[in-house]
Design a protein around this motif. Structure first.
Motif, PDB file in Angstrom:
ATOM      1  N   PHE A 170       2.413  -6.866   6.672  1.00 25.28           N
ATOM      2  CA  PHE A 170       2.839  -7.760   5.946  1.00 25.28           C
ATOM      3  C   PHE A 170       2.511  -7.433   4.541  1.00 25.28           C
ATOM      4  CE2 PHE A 170       2.128 -11.668   3.593  1.00 25.28           C
ATOM      5  CZ  PHE A 170       3.257 -12.432   3.698  1.00 25.28           C
ATOM      6  N   VAL A 171       3.408  -7.491   3.405  1.00 27.10           N
ATOM      7  CA  VAL A 171       2.883  -7.087   2.108  1.00 27.10           C
ATOM      8  C   VAL A 171       3.474  -8.150   1.237  1.00 27.10           C
ATOM      9  CG1 VAL A 171       3.644  -5.446   0.413  1.00 27.10           C
ATOM     10  CG2 VAL A 171       3.331  -4.819   2.671  1.00 27.10           C
ATOM     11  N   GLU A 172       2.631  -8.511   0.329  1.00 31.92           N
ATOM     12  CA  GLU A 172       2.969  -9.749  -0.727  1.00 31.92           C
ATOM     13  C   GLU A 172       4.087  -9.104  -1.724  1.00 31.92           C
ATOM     14  OE1 GLU A 172       1.781 -12.406  -0.672  1.00 31.92           O
ATOM     15  OE2 GLU A 172       0.231 -12.468   0.739  1.00 31.92           O
ATOM     16  N   PRO A 173       4.447 -10.063  -2.524  1.00 30.34           N
ATOM     17  CA  PRO A 173       5.658  -9.596  -3.453  1.00 30.34           C
ATOM     18  C   PRO A 173       5.564  -8.344  -4.276  1.00 30.34           C
ATOM     19  CG  PRO A 173       5.275 -11.794  -3.577  1.00 30.34           C
ATOM     20  CD  PRO A 173       4.127 -11.376  -2.790  1.00 30.34           C
ATOM     21  N   ALA A 174       6.415  -7.742  -4.523  1.00 32.67           N
ATOM     22  CA  ALA A 174       6.579  -6.343  -5.250  1.00 32.67           C
ATOM     23  C   ALA A 174       5.654  -6.319  -6.453  1.00 32.67           C
ATOM     24  CB  ALA A 174       8.036  -5.943  -5.493  1.00 32.67           C
ATOM     25  N   GLU A 175       5.674  -7.278  -7.249  1.00 28.97           N
ATOM     26  CA  GLU A 175       4.824  -7.178  -8.320  1.00 28.97           C
ATOM     27  C   GLU A 175       3.220  -7.004  -8.006  1.00 28.97           C
ATOM     28  OE1 GLU A 175       5.976 -11.687  -7.842  1.00 28.97           O
ATOM     29  OE2 GLU A 175       6.886  -9.598  -7.764  1.00 28.97           O
ATOM     30  N   ALA A 176       2.910  -7.970  -7.037  1.00 27.00           N
ATOM     31  CA  ALA A 176       1.317  -7.521  -6.646  1.00 27.00           C
ATOM     32  C   ALA A 176       1.042  -6.197  -6.009  1.00 27.00           C
ATOM     33  CB  ALA A 176       1.249  -8.436  -5.340  1.00 27.00           C
ATOM     34  N   LEU A 177       2.176  -5.639  -5.380  1.00 28.24           N
ATOM     35  CA  LEU A 177       1.890  -4.275  -5.055  1.00 28.24           C
ATOM     36  C   LEU A 177       1.758  -3.464  -6.200  1.00 28.24           C
ATOM     37  CD1 LEU A 177       1.842  -1.940  -2.754  1.00 28.24           C
ATOM     38  CD2 LEU A 177       4.422  -2.254  -2.788  1.00 28.24           C
ATOM     39  N   ALA A 178       2.638  -3.419  -7.240  1.00 24.07           N
ATOM     40  CA  ALA A 178       2.717  -2.457  -8.400  1.00 24.07           C
ATOM     41  C   ALA A 178       1.529  -2.700  -9.202  1.00 24.07           C
ATOM     42  CB  ALA A 178       3.900  -3.125  -9.154  1.00 24.07           C
ATOM     43  N   ARG A 179       0.646  -3.910  -9.097  1.00 19.66           N
ATOM     44  CA  ARG A 179      -0.408  -3.983  -9.673  1.00 19.66           C
ATOM     45  C   ARG A 179      -1.657  -3.053  -9.351  1.00 19.66           C
ATOM     46  NH1 ARG A 179       0.744  -9.387 -10.133  1.00 19.66           N
ATOM     47  NH2 ARG A 179      -0.490  -9.835  -8.420  1.00 19.66           N
ATOM     48  N   THR A 180      -1.441  -2.668  -7.925  1.00 22.28           N
ATOM     49  CA  THR A 180      -2.308  -1.800  -7.416  1.00 22.28           C
ATOM     50  C   THR A 180      -2.156  -0.341  -7.682  1.00 22.28           C
ATOM     51  OG1 THR A 180      -0.962  -0.928  -5.335  1.00 22.28           O
ATOM     52  CG2 THR A 180      -2.239  -3.111  -5.141  1.00 22.28           C
ATOM     53  N   GLY A 181      -1.157   0.175  -8.422  1.00 21.33           N
ATOM     54  CA  GLY A 181      -1.072   1.564  -8.666  1.00 21.33           C
ATOM     55  C   GLY A 181      -0.712   2.407  -7.468  1.00 21.33           C
ATOM     56  N   MET A 182      -0.403   1.886  -6.331  1.00 23.39           N
ATOM     57  CA  MET A 182      -0.242   2.808  -5.384  1.00 23.39           C
ATOM     58  C   MET A 182       1.266   2.671  -4.501  1.00 23.39           C
ATOM     59  SD  MET A 182      -3.923   2.662  -3.008  1.00 23.39           S
ATOM     60  CE  MET A 182      -4.192   0.951  -3.045  1.00 23.39           C
ATOM     61  N   SER A 183       1.660   3.580  -3.781  1.00 22.56           N
ATOM     62  CA  SER A 183       2.615   3.308  -3.108  1.00 22.56           C
ATOM     63  C   SER A 183       2.206   2.291  -1.634  1.00 22.56           C
ATOM     64  CB  SER A 183       3.202   4.489  -2.480  1.00 22.56           C
ATOM     65  OG  SER A 183       2.454   5.313  -1.640  1.00 22.56           O
ATOM     66  N   LEU A 184       3.310   2.136  -1.044  1.00 21.67           N
ATOM     67  CA  LEU A 184       3.369   1.096   0.116  1.00 21.67           C
ATOM     68  C   LEU A 184       2.608   2.126   1.145  1.00 21.67           C
ATOM     69  CD1 LEU A 184       3.549  -1.475   1.798  1.00 21.67           C
ATOM     70  CD2 LEU A 184       5.839  -0.866   2.203  1.00 21.67           C
ATOM     71  N   PRO A 185       3.087   3.227   1.516  1.00 21.12           N
ATOM     72  CA  PRO A 185       2.152   4.189   2.687  1.00 21.12           C
ATOM     73  C   PRO A 185       0.905   4.278   2.153  1.00 21.12           C
ATOM     74  CG  PRO A 185       4.473   4.987   2.211  1.00 21.12           C
ATOM     75  CD  PRO A 185       4.214   4.014   0.902  1.00 21.12           C
ATOM     76  N   GLU A 186       0.574   4.614   0.762  1.00 18.94           N
ATOM     77  CA  GLU A 186      -0.713   4.341   0.441  1.00 18.94           C
ATOM     78  C   GLU A 186      -1.632   3.500   0.623  1.00 18.94           C
ATOM     79  OE1 GLU A 186      -0.304   7.949  -3.256  1.00 18.94           O
ATOM     80  OE2 GLU A 186      -0.269   5.790  -3.583  1.00 18.94           O
ATOM     81  N   LEU A 187      -1.101   2.276   0.334  1.00 20.59           N
ATOM     82  CA  LEU A 187      -1.806   1.120   0.513  1.00 20.59           C
ATOM     83  C   LEU A 187      -2.115   0.682   1.958  1.00 20.59           C
ATOM     84  CD1 LEU A 187      -3.077  -1.416  -1.113  1.00 20.59           C
ATOM     85  CD2 LEU A 187      -0.782  -2.454  -0.634  1.00 20.59           C
ATOM     86  N   CYS A 188      -1.177   0.827   2.661  1.00 23.76           N
ATOM     87  CA  CYS A 188      -1.251   0.585   4.169  1.00 23.76           C
ATOM     88  C   CYS A 188      -2.104   1.670   4.807  1.00 23.76           C
ATOM     89  CB  CYS A 188       0.129   0.674   4.815  1.00 23.76           C
ATOM     90  SG  CYS A 188       1.301  -0.693   4.511  1.00 23.76           S
ATOM     91  N   THR A 189      -2.613   2.778   4.307  1.00 25.68           N
ATOM     92  CA  THR A 189      -3.470   3.684   5.021  1.00 25.68           C
ATOM     93  C   THR A 189      -4.745   3.718   4.232  1.00 25.68           C
ATOM     94  OG1 THR A 189      -2.699   5.414   4.011  1.00 25.68           O
ATOM     95  CG2 THR A 189      -1.508   4.952   6.002  1.00 25.68           C
ATOM     96  N   ALA A 190      -4.931   2.912   3.103  1.00 20.91           N
ATOM     97  CA  ALA A 190      -6.079   2.986   2.237  1.00 20.91           C
ATOM     98  C   ALA A 190      -7.277   2.303   3.055  1.00 20.91           C
ATOM     99  CB  ALA A 190      -5.846   2.340   1.063  1.00 20.91           C
ATOM    100  N   PRO A 191      -8.592   2.688   2.496  1.00 18.96           N
ATOM    101  CA  PRO A 191      -9.688   1.961   3.481  1.00 18.96           C
ATOM    102  C   PRO A 191      -9.598   0.394   3.129  1.00 18.96           C
ATOM    103  CG  PRO A 191     -10.507   3.594   1.763  1.00 18.96           C
ATOM    104  CD  PRO A 191      -8.864   3.653   1.561  1.00 18.96           C
ATOM    105  N   ARG A 192      -9.873  -0.386   4.558  1.00 22.01           N
ATOM    106  CA  ARG A 192      -9.707  -1.655   4.610  1.00 22.01           C
ATOM    107  C   ARG A 192     -10.782  -2.382   3.727  1.00 22.01           C
ATOM    108  NH1 ARG A 192      -8.459  -3.208  10.751  1.00 22.01           N
ATOM    109  NH2 ARG A 192      -8.001  -5.297   9.804  1.00 22.01           N
ATOM    110  N   THR A 193     -10.437  -2.947   2.851  1.00 19.80           N
ATOM    111  CA  THR A 193     -11.085  -3.871   1.851  1.00 19.80           C
ATOM    112  C   THR A 193     -10.457  -5.090   1.666  1.00 19.80           C
ATOM    113  OG1 THR A 193     -10.052  -3.238  -0.199  1.00 19.80           O
ATOM    114  CG2 THR A 193     -11.698  -1.844   0.478  1.00 19.80           C
TER     115      THR A 193
END
Length: 233
Positions: A170-193
């Protein structure tokens, strides 16, 4: 028929000399472990000399001196599982140092290896009541810690025995994802914080495991059953 008595403990993160500092509570635990035919715990912290840098992924890196293997043996443990989210905190060399430290003090171990076949492999511990097999795998780990199978001429990759999960995220709106500077695959496999969990988290805790990983782990379990009085996973 002999009765097999097993003591099964959880995570062990041991960083100091128990022989010098063991209180009555620790000694009582040691008495229970020593009284069993076999005692198994999950070794959460690699045992190494910190000569290797911490892995890039993570946020909390665990480690202890190789001498702590002596304390694990003093407690009465006979085997430890190694597949967990901290096994690769200091890379392959720290895994190898952990191997040597455990073997020096007679502790069997499973769940890590020089390649995927070695990490999947069960370990057998002989007891007065029969052999005990240990199979170790983990569904929580940085991708860099996952063992890989050798494919000639490419050597295998040292690491943990994985049991990957395949659930949707489950992913929050696109603007929240954009603020991370990561793609969706990168975010989903990043260390869990906590921050990552707010943006991309498993849709449900019961998401299915990889059929391929599950089949390989089950093969290790089934292959152990004829050789052991009990199989611990």
């Amino acid at each position: 028929m002999a009765v097999l008595r097993l003591a099964l403990a959880g995570d062990v993160i041991l960083t100091r000399d128990l022989g010098a500092e063991a209180d009555a509570g620790v000694r009582a635990v040691a008495e229970l472990l020593r009284g069993a035919d076999g005692a198994i715990a999950n070794l959460e912290a690699p045992l190494h000399d910190f000569s290797s840098p911490a892995a890039a992924a993570g946020g909390l890196w665990l480690g202890a001196a190789p001498e702590r293997a002596r304390d694990l043996a003093w407690l009465g443990l006979t085997a430890v599982s190694r597949a967990n989210n901290h096994a690769g905190d200091y890379g392959p060399e720290a895994m190898r140092q952990t191997d040597r430290a455990l073997e020096e003090f007679g502790l069997a171990h499973a769940g890590t290896g020089e390649d995927l076949d070695a990490a999947r492999r069960p370990v057998f511990v002989e007891t007065p009541a029969g052999a005990v097999a240990l199979v170790s795998c983990t569904s929580t780990f940085p991708l860099a810690s996952m063992a890989g199978r050798a494919r000639p001429p490419v050597p295998g990759r040292p690491g943990v025995s994985p049991l990957r999960r395949t659930g949707d995220h489950f992913v929050e709106p696109a603007e929240a994802l954009a603020r991370t500077g990561m793609s969706l695959p990168e975010l989903c496999t990043a260390p869990r914080t906590p921050a990552r969990e707010r943006l991309a988290r498993p849709e449900a805790d019961d998401s299915p495991v990889s059929p391929h990983d599950a089949a390989e782990v089950l093969a290790s379990v089934r292959g152990s059953r004829g050789r052991a009085a009990a199989v611990v996973v």
